[in-house]
Design a protein around this motif. Structure first.
Motif, PDB file in Angstrom:
ATOM      1  N   GLU A 100       0.834  -1.205   0.000  1.00 12.16           N
ATOM      2  CA  GLU A 100       0.000   0.000   0.000  1.00 12.16           C
ATOM      3  C   GLU A 100       0.868   1.253   0.000  1.00 12.16           C
ATOM      4  N   LEU A 101       1.967   1.194   0.757  1.00 14.44           N
ATOM      5  CA  LEU A 101       2.863   2.348   0.843  1.00 14.44           C
ATOM      6  C   LEU A 101       3.538   2.633  -0.496  1.00 14.44           C
ATOM      7  N   THR A 102       3.939   1.599  -1.200  1.00 14.93           N
ATOM      8  CA  THR A 102       4.597   1.811  -2.491  1.00 14.93           C
ATOM      9  C   THR A 102       3.656   2.524  -3.466  1.00 14.93           C
ATOM     10  N   LYS A 103       2.390   2.235  -3.372  1.00 12.91           N
ATOM     11  CA  LYS A 103       1.418   2.892  -4.254  1.00 12.91           C
ATOM     12  C   LYS A 103       1.256   4.362  -3.867  1.00 12.91           C
ATOM     13  N   LYS A 104       1.321   4.656  -2.570  1.00 20.77           N
ATOM     14  CA  LYS A 104       1.152   6.038  -2.099  1.00 20.77           C
ATOM     15  C   LYS A 104       2.295   6.947  -2.536  1.00 20.77           C
ATOM     16  N   ILE A 105       3.488   6.367  -2.726  1.00 22.98           N
ATOM     17  CA  ILE A 105       4.623   7.192  -3.148  1.00 22.98           C
ATOM     18  C   ILE A 105       4.769   7.213  -4.673  1.00 22.98           C
ATOM     19  N   GLY A 106       3.800   6.625  -5.364  1.00 19.73           N
ATOM     20  CA  GLY A 106       3.781   6.690  -6.824  1.00 19.73           C
ATOM     21  C   GLY A 106       4.385   5.516  -7.550  1.00 19.73           C
ATOM     22  N   GLN A 107       4.837   4.493  -6.829  1.00 19.14           N
ATOM     23  CA  GLN A 107       5.427   3.313  -7.477  1.00 19.14           C
ATOM     24  C   GLN A 107       4.345   2.237  -7.632  1.00 19.14           C
ATOM     25  N   LYS A 108       3.458   2.477  -8.565  1.00 15.30           N
ATOM     26  CA  LYS A 108       2.272   1.631  -8.720  1.00 15.30           C
ATOM     27  C   LYS A 108       2.599   0.200  -9.138  1.00 15.30           C
ATOM     28  N   GLU A 109       3.731   0.023  -9.807  1.00 10.56           N
ATOM     29  CA  GLU A 109       4.104  -1.320 -10.254  1.00 10.56           C
ATOM     30  C   GLU A 109       5.017  -2.031  -9.258  1.00 10.56           C
ATOM     31  N   ASN A 110       5.253  -1.404  -8.120  1.00  6.90           N
ATOM     32  CA  ASN A 110       6.172  -1.970  -7.126  1.00  6.90           C
ATOM     33  C   ASN A 110       5.436  -2.948  -6.219  1.00  6.90           C
ATOM     34  N   ASN A 111       5.739  -4.228  -6.382  1.00 11.11           N
ATOM     35  CA  ASN A 111       5.184  -5.283  -5.534  1.00 11.11           C
ATOM     36  C   ASN A 111       6.283  -5.984  -4.740  1.00 11.11           C
ATOM     37  N   PHE A 112       7.437  -5.303  -4.614  1.00 16.04           N
ATOM     38  CA  PHE A 112       8.569  -5.893  -3.906  1.00 16.04           C
ATOM     39  C   PHE A 112       8.292  -5.973  -2.406  1.00 16.04           C
ATOM     40  N   VAL A 113       8.805  -7.009  -1.786  1.00 15.14           N
ATOM     41  CA  VAL A 113       8.811  -7.091  -0.322  1.00 15.14           C
ATOM     42  C   VAL A 113      10.020  -7.916   0.118  1.00 15.14           C
ATOM     43  N   LYS A 114      10.747  -7.373   1.076  1.00 14.96           N
ATOM     44  CA  LYS A 114      11.826  -8.139   1.700  1.00 14.96           C
ATOM     45  C   LYS A 114      11.190  -8.901   2.861  1.00 14.96           C
ATOM     46  N   LEU A 115      11.132 -10.200   2.715  1.00 13.64           N
ATOM     47  CA  LEU A 115      10.426 -11.037   3.685  1.00 13.64           C
ATOM     48  C   LEU A 115      11.346 -11.447   4.826  1.00 13.64           C
ATOM     49  N   GLU A 116      10.986 -11.043   6.031  1.00 16.29           N
ATOM     50  CA  GLU A 116      11.711 -11.436   7.242  1.00 16.29           C
ATOM     51  C   GLU A 116      10.724 -12.026   8.241  1.00 16.29           C
ATOM     52  N   VAL A 117      10.991 -13.258   8.654  1.00 15.62           N
ATOM     53  CA  VAL A 117      10.220 -13.890   9.732  1.00 15.62           C
ATOM     54  C   VAL A 117      11.236 -14.342  10.770  1.00 15.62           C
ATOM     55  N   ILE A 118      11.271 -13.641  11.902  1.00 15.06           N
ATOM     56  CA  ILE A 118      12.300 -13.890  12.911  1.00 15.06           C
ATOM     57  C   ILE A 118      11.646 -14.044  14.284  1.00 15.06           C
ATOM     58  N   SER A 119      11.653 -15.262  14.788  1.00 11.38           N
ATOM     59  CA  SER A 119      11.046 -15.529  16.097  1.00 11.38           C
ATOM     60  C   SER A 119      12.092 -15.665  17.198  1.00 11.38           C
ATOM     61  N   ASP A 120      13.360 -15.716  16.812  1.00  8.43           N
ATOM     62  CA  ASP A 120      14.462 -15.879  17.765  1.00  8.43           C
ATOM     63  C   ASP A 120      14.938 -14.511  18.248  1.00  8.43           C
ATOM     64  N   PRO A 121      14.698 -14.135  19.512  1.00 10.92           N
ATOM     65  CA  PRO A 121      15.037 -12.789  19.985  1.00 10.92           C
ATOM     66  C   PRO A 121      16.514 -12.572  20.287  1.00 10.92           C
ATOM     67  N   LYS A 122      17.274 -13.645  20.486  1.00  4.40           N
ATOM     68  CA  LYS A 122      18.675 -13.504  20.886  1.00  4.40           C
ATOM     69  C   LYS A 122      19.606 -13.391  19.688  1.00  4.40           C
ATOM     70  N   TYR A 123      19.541 -14.343  18.780  1.00  2.00           N
ATOM     71  CA  TYR A 123      20.451 -14.375  17.632  1.00  2.00           C
ATOM     72  C   TYR A 123      19.811 -13.823  16.359  1.00  2.00           C
ATOM     73  N   LEU A 124      18.496 -13.558  16.415  1.00  2.57           N
ATOM     74  CA  LEU A 124      17.765 -12.993  15.281  1.00  2.57           C
ATOM     75  C   LEU A 124      17.928 -13.833  14.016  1.00  2.57           C
ATOM     76  N   LEU A 125      17.851 -15.143  14.208  1.00  5.79           N
ATOM     77  CA  LEU A 125      17.962 -16.046  13.067  1.00  5.79           C
ATOM     78  C   LEU A 125      16.598 -16.179  12.385  1.00  5.79           C
ATOM     79  N   PRO A 126      16.558 -16.093  11.062  1.00  2.00           N
ATOM     80  CA  PRO A 126      15.278 -16.216  10.359  1.00  2.00           C
ATOM     81  C   PRO A 126      14.677 -17.607  10.496  1.00  2.00           C
ATOM     82  N   ASP A 127      13.357 -17.655  10.614  1.00  2.04           N
ATOM     83  CA  ASP A 127      12.609 -18.896  10.777  1.00  2.04           C
ATOM     84  C   ASP A 127      12.346 -19.501   9.399  1.00  2.04           C
TER      85      ASP A 127
END
Length: 275
Positions: A100-127
Protein backbone atom coordinates in the motif's frame (compact mmCIF):
# COMPACT_ATOMS: atom_id res chain seq x y z
CA UNK A 1 32.58 5.82 -11.58
CA UNK A 2 30.51 2.78 -12.57
CA UNK A 3 30.91 -0.34 -14.67
CA UNK A 4 28.88 1.40 -17.37
CA UNK A 5 31.24 4.40 -17.39
CA UNK A 6 34.23 2.10 -17.93
CA UNK A 7 32.52 0.13 -20.71
CA UNK A 8 33.03 -3.11 -18.82
CA UNK A 9 30.59 -5.68 -20.13
CA UNK A 10 28.17 -6.64 -17.40
CA UNK A 11 24.45 -7.23 -17.17
CA UNK A 12 22.38 -4.99 -14.95
CA UNK A 13 21.04 -6.45 -11.74
CA UNK A 14 17.60 -7.77 -12.69
CA UNK A 15 15.08 -8.62 -9.99
CA UNK A 16 11.83 -9.92 -11.40
CA UNK A 17 11.14 -7.47 -14.26
CA UNK A 18 13.03 -4.49 -12.80
CA UNK A 19 16.64 -3.59 -13.69
CA UNK A 20 19.13 -1.72 -11.51
CA UNK A 21 22.60 -0.29 -12.19
CA UNK A 22 23.76 -0.47 -8.57
CA UNK A 23 24.33 -3.78 -6.81
CA UNK A 24 24.44 -2.18 -3.38
CA UNK A 25 21.20 -1.97 -1.38
CA UNK A 26 20.88 0.12 1.76
CA UNK A 27 18.86 -0.23 4.93
CA UNK A 28 17.48 2.86 6.68
CA UNK A 29 17.58 1.85 10.35
CA UNK A 30 20.01 2.84 13.12
CA UNK A 31 21.17 6.12 11.57
CA UNK A 32 21.90 8.81 14.16
CA UNK A 33 20.15 11.51 12.13
CA UNK A 34 17.90 11.78 9.10
CA UNK A 35 20.63 13.77 7.36
CA UNK A 36 23.14 10.93 7.86
CA UNK A 37 20.70 8.58 6.19
CA UNK A 38 20.05 10.92 3.27
CA UNK A 39 23.76 11.55 2.68
CA UNK A 40 24.62 7.85 2.91
CA UNK A 41 21.97 6.92 0.36
CA UNK A 42 23.14 9.68 -1.98
CA UNK A 43 26.85 8.89 -1.83
CA UNK A 44 26.40 5.11 -1.93
CA UNK A 45 24.75 5.49 -5.36
CA UNK A 46 22.24 2.85 -4.32
CA UNK A 47 18.95 2.51 -6.16
CA UNK A 48 17.18 0.18 -3.72
CA UNK A 49 16.34 1.31 -0.21
CA UNK A 50 14.68 -0.97 2.31
CA UNK A 51 12.35 0.35 5.00
CA UNK A 52 10.83 -1.51 7.93
CA UNK A 53 7.07 -1.12 7.68
CA UNK A 54 6.67 -1.67 11.41
CA UNK A 55 8.60 1.58 12.04
CA UNK A 56 6.21 3.67 9.95
CA UNK A 57 3.20 4.36 12.13
CA UNK A 58 0.54 6.85 11.03
CA UNK A 59 1.86 9.61 13.28
CA UNK A 60 5.33 9.44 11.68
CA UNK A 61 3.89 9.61 8.18
CA UNK A 62 2.00 12.80 9.05
CA UNK A 63 5.19 14.61 10.04
CA UNK A 64 6.60 17.02 7.46
CA UNK A 65 10.05 15.47 7.62
CA UNK A 66 10.13 11.70 7.96
CA UNK A 67 11.88 8.71 6.51
CA UNK A 68 9.51 8.47 3.54
CA UNK A 69 9.06 12.14 2.63
CA UNK A 70 12.79 12.88 2.96
CA UNK A 71 13.76 10.66 0.01
CA UNK A 72 13.29 11.12 -3.74
CA UNK A 73 11.26 8.11 -4.86
CA UNK A 74 11.66 9.08 -8.50
CA UNK A 75 15.30 8.03 -8.18
CA UNK A 76 14.98 5.27 -5.57
CA UNK A 77 13.07 1.98 -5.48
CA UNK A 78 11.34 1.21 -2.20
CA UNK A 79 11.85 -2.26 -0.76
CA UNK A 80 9.42 -2.59 2.17
CA UNK A 81 10.55 -5.17 4.70
CA UNK A 82 8.68 -7.17 7.31
CA UNK A 83 11.28 -6.75 10.08
CA UNK A 84 9.79 -7.47 13.48
CA UNK A 85 7.44 -10.18 12.23
CA UNK A 86 7.66 -13.26 14.43
CA UNK A 87 5.19 -15.36 12.46
CA UNK A 88 4.23 -15.88 8.83
CA UNK A 89 0.88 -14.23 9.51
CA UNK A 90 2.52 -11.07 10.87
CA UNK A 91 4.87 -10.95 7.90
CA UNK A 92 1.98 -11.24 5.44
CA UNK A 93 0.11 -8.39 7.13
CA UNK A 94 3.19 -6.14 7.05
CA UNK A 95 3.85 -7.05 3.41
CA UNK A 96 0.34 -5.91 2.48
CA UNK A 97 0.87 -2.62 4.31
CA UNK A 98 4.17 -2.22 2.50
CA UNK A 99 2.53 -2.68 -0.88
CA UNK A 100 0.00 0.00 0.00
CA UNK A 101 2.86 2.35 0.84
CA UNK A 102 4.60 1.81 -2.49
CA UNK A 103 1.42 2.89 -4.25
CA UNK A 104 1.15 6.04 -2.10
CA UNK A 105 4.62 7.19 -3.15
CA UNK A 106 3.78 6.69 -6.82
CA UNK A 107 5.43 3.31 -7.48
CA UNK A 108 2.27 1.63 -8.72
CA UNK A 109 4.10 -1.32 -10.25
CA UNK A 110 6.17 -1.97 -7.13
CA UNK A 111 5.18 -5.28 -5.53
CA UNK A 112 8.57 -5.89 -3.91
CA UNK A 113 8.81 -7.09 -0.32
CA UNK A 114 11.83 -8.14 1.70
CA UNK A 115 10.43 -11.04 3.69
CA UNK A 116 11.71 -11.44 7.24
CA UNK A 117 10.22 -13.89 9.73
CA UNK A 118 12.30 -13.89 12.91
CA UNK A 119 11.05 -15.53 16.10
CA UNK A 120 14.46 -15.88 17.77
CA UNK A 121 15.04 -12.79 19.98
CA UNK A 122 18.68 -13.50 20.89
CA UNK A 123 20.45 -14.37 17.63
CA UNK A 124 17.77 -12.99 15.28
CA UNK A 125 17.96 -16.05 13.07
CA UNK A 126 15.28 -16.22 10.36
CA UNK A 127 12.61 -18.90 10.78
CA UNK A 128 12.81 -21.19 7.71
CA UNK A 129 9.36 -22.74 8.15
CA UNK A 130 7.62 -19.41 8.68
CA UNK A 131 9.55 -17.92 5.76
CA UNK A 132 8.46 -20.66 3.34
CA UNK A 133 4.85 -20.41 4.52
CA UNK A 134 4.71 -16.64 4.07
CA UNK A 135 6.66 -16.71 0.79
CA UNK A 136 4.29 -19.22 -0.78
CA UNK A 137 1.25 -17.11 0.13
CA UNK A 138 2.80 -13.80 -0.98
CA UNK A 139 4.01 -15.16 -4.33
CA UNK A 140 0.49 -16.39 -5.03
CA UNK A 141 -0.79 -12.89 -4.24
CA UNK A 142 1.48 -11.32 -6.83
CA UNK A 143 4.29 -10.09 -4.59
CA UNK A 144 7.91 -10.00 -5.73
CA UNK A 145 9.38 -11.77 -2.71
CA UNK A 146 12.97 -11.30 -1.53
CA UNK A 147 13.34 -13.65 1.46
CA UNK A 148 15.99 -13.15 4.16
CA UNK A 149 17.37 -16.56 5.15
CA UNK A 150 20.15 -18.45 6.88
CA UNK A 151 22.80 -19.66 4.38
CA UNK A 152 20.96 -22.94 3.78
CA UNK A 153 21.35 -24.19 0.18
CA UNK A 154 18.29 -26.45 0.26
CA UNK A 155 16.06 -23.75 1.75
CA UNK A 156 17.29 -21.33 -0.93
CA UNK A 157 16.38 -23.85 -3.64
CA UNK A 158 12.90 -24.45 -2.19
CA UNK A 159 12.23 -20.69 -2.12
CA UNK A 160 13.38 -20.40 -5.71
CA UNK A 161 11.02 -23.22 -6.69
CA UNK A 162 8.15 -21.45 -4.92
CA UNK A 163 8.72 -18.43 -7.14
CA UNK A 164 10.74 -15.99 -5.04
CA UNK A 165 12.53 -13.27 -7.02
CA UNK A 166 15.79 -13.55 -5.06
CA UNK A 167 17.23 -15.24 -2.01
CA UNK A 168 19.01 -13.15 0.63
CA UNK A 169 21.24 -15.35 2.82
CA UNK A 170 23.11 -13.62 5.59
CA UNK A 171 26.89 -13.38 5.76
CA UNK A 172 26.56 -13.54 9.54
CA UNK A 173 23.77 -12.57 11.98
CA UNK A 174 22.12 -9.14 11.68
CA UNK A 175 24.22 -6.28 13.00
CA UNK A 176 26.95 -8.60 14.30
CA UNK A 177 29.71 -7.24 12.07
CA UNK A 178 31.21 -10.74 11.86
CA UNK A 179 31.63 -10.55 8.09
CA UNK A 180 31.19 -13.46 5.69
CA UNK A 181 31.19 -16.63 7.79
CA UNK A 182 29.64 -19.66 6.09
CA UNK A 183 31.55 -19.35 2.84
CA UNK A 184 31.00 -22.92 1.61
CA UNK A 185 27.22 -22.74 1.93
CA UNK A 186 27.10 -19.33 0.28
CA UNK A 187 29.13 -20.68 -2.64
CA UNK A 188 26.70 -23.58 -3.03
CA UNK A 189 23.69 -21.24 -2.96
CA UNK A 190 25.27 -18.98 -5.60
CA UNK A 191 26.28 -21.93 -7.79
CA UNK A 192 22.84 -23.57 -7.69
CA UNK A 193 20.69 -20.46 -7.92
CA UNK A 194 18.97 -19.29 -11.10
CA UNK A 195 17.73 -16.15 -9.37
CA UNK A 196 19.84 -13.30 -7.92
CA UNK A 197 21.60 -13.97 -4.63
CA UNK A 198 21.94 -10.93 -2.36
CA UNK A 199 24.21 -11.24 0.68
CA UNK A 200 22.34 -9.57 3.51
CA UNK A 201 23.57 -8.85 7.05
CA UNK A 202 26.86 -9.19 8.91
CA UNK A 203 29.01 -7.12 6.55
CA UNK A 204 31.13 -4.58 8.46
CA UNK A 205 33.74 -3.31 6.01
CA UNK A 206 34.16 -2.51 2.33
CA UNK A 207 36.57 -5.44 1.96
CA UNK A 208 33.85 -7.81 3.18
CA UNK A 209 31.39 -6.34 0.67
CA UNK A 210 34.01 -6.87 -2.03
CA UNK A 211 34.58 -10.45 -0.89
CA UNK A 212 30.85 -11.19 -1.07
CA UNK A 213 30.83 -9.98 -4.67
CA UNK A 214 33.98 -11.96 -5.49
CA UNK A 215 32.14 -15.11 -4.40
CA UNK A 216 29.71 -14.41 -7.24
CA UNK A 217 26.88 -12.79 -5.30
CA UNK A 218 24.65 -10.54 -7.38
CA UNK A 219 24.58 -7.82 -4.74
CA UNK A 220 24.80 -6.97 -1.06
CA UNK A 221 22.54 -5.20 1.40
CA UNK A 222 24.22 -3.07 4.07
CA UNK A 223 22.74 -1.12 6.98
CA UNK A 224 24.45 -1.21 10.38
CA UNK A 225 27.99 -1.01 8.97
CA UNK A 226 27.17 2.37 7.46
CA UNK A 227 24.62 3.71 9.93
CA UNK A 228 26.70 3.01 13.04
CA UNK A 229 30.09 3.94 11.59
CA UNK A 230 31.81 7.11 12.79
CA UNK A 231 31.49 8.66 9.33
CA UNK A 232 28.41 7.17 7.60
CA UNK A 233 28.74 9.14 4.36
CA UNK A 234 32.37 8.10 3.98
CA UNK A 235 31.56 4.47 4.79
CA UNK A 236 28.74 4.54 2.21
CA UNK A 237 31.25 5.58 -0.45
CA UNK A 238 33.63 2.83 0.71
CA UNK A 239 30.87 0.20 0.44
CA UNK A 240 29.95 1.38 -3.03
CA UNK A 241 33.57 1.10 -4.14
CA UNK A 242 33.92 -2.27 -2.41
CA UNK A 243 30.91 -3.70 -4.24
CA UNK A 244 32.15 -2.41 -7.58
CA UNK A 245 35.69 -3.66 -6.94
CA UNK A 246 34.41 -7.10 -5.98
CA UNK A 247 32.21 -7.22 -9.06
CA UNK A 248 35.11 -6.16 -11.33
CA UNK A 249 37.27 -8.88 -9.77
CA UNK A 250 34.58 -11.55 -10.23
CA UNK A 251 34.04 -10.61 -13.86
CA UNK A 252 37.80 -10.61 -14.53
CA UNK A 253 38.27 -14.21 -13.40
CA UNK A 254 40.76 -14.88 -10.63
CA UNK A 255 43.85 -17.00 -11.11
CA UNK A 256 43.76 -20.56 -9.73
CA UNK A 257 45.23 -21.24 -6.31
CA UNK A 258 48.34 -23.46 -6.35
CA UNK A 259 50.33 -25.26 -3.67
CA UNK A 260 53.72 -23.98 -4.81
CA UNK A 261 55.08 -20.64 -5.95
CA UNK A 262 55.06 -19.76 -9.62
CA UNK A 263 57.61 -17.16 -10.72
CA UNK A 264 56.14 -14.15 -12.50
CA UNK A 265 59.34 -13.59 -14.47
CA UNK A 266 60.38 -16.34 -16.94
CA UNK A 267 63.63 -18.22 -16.33
CA UNK A 268 63.87 -20.51 -19.36
CA UNK A 269 64.75 -18.97 -22.68
CA UNK A 270 66.42 -15.91 -21.17
CA UNK A 271 70.04 -14.81 -21.54
CA UNK A 272 71.97 -13.47 -18.54
CA UNK A 273 74.76 -10.99 -18.78
CA UNK A 274 77.62 -11.69 -16.40
CA UNK A 275 80.07 -8.94 -15.58
Amino acid sequence: MTIQNLNIKDKKLKIHNKEFNSRLMLGTGKFKTLFDMQDSIKFSQTEIVTVAIRRLNSEQLLKKSNLITSLDWNKLWLLPNTAGAKTAEEAIRLACLGRELTKKIGQKENNFVKLEVISDPKYLLPDPIGTIKAAKFLVQKGFCVLPYICPDPMLAKHLEDIGCATVMPFGSPIGSGQGIQNILNLKIIIENSKIPVIIDAGIATASEAAFAMELGADGVLVNTAIAQSQKPKQMAIAMQLGVQGGRFSYLSGRIPSTKFANASSPVQGTKFLYL
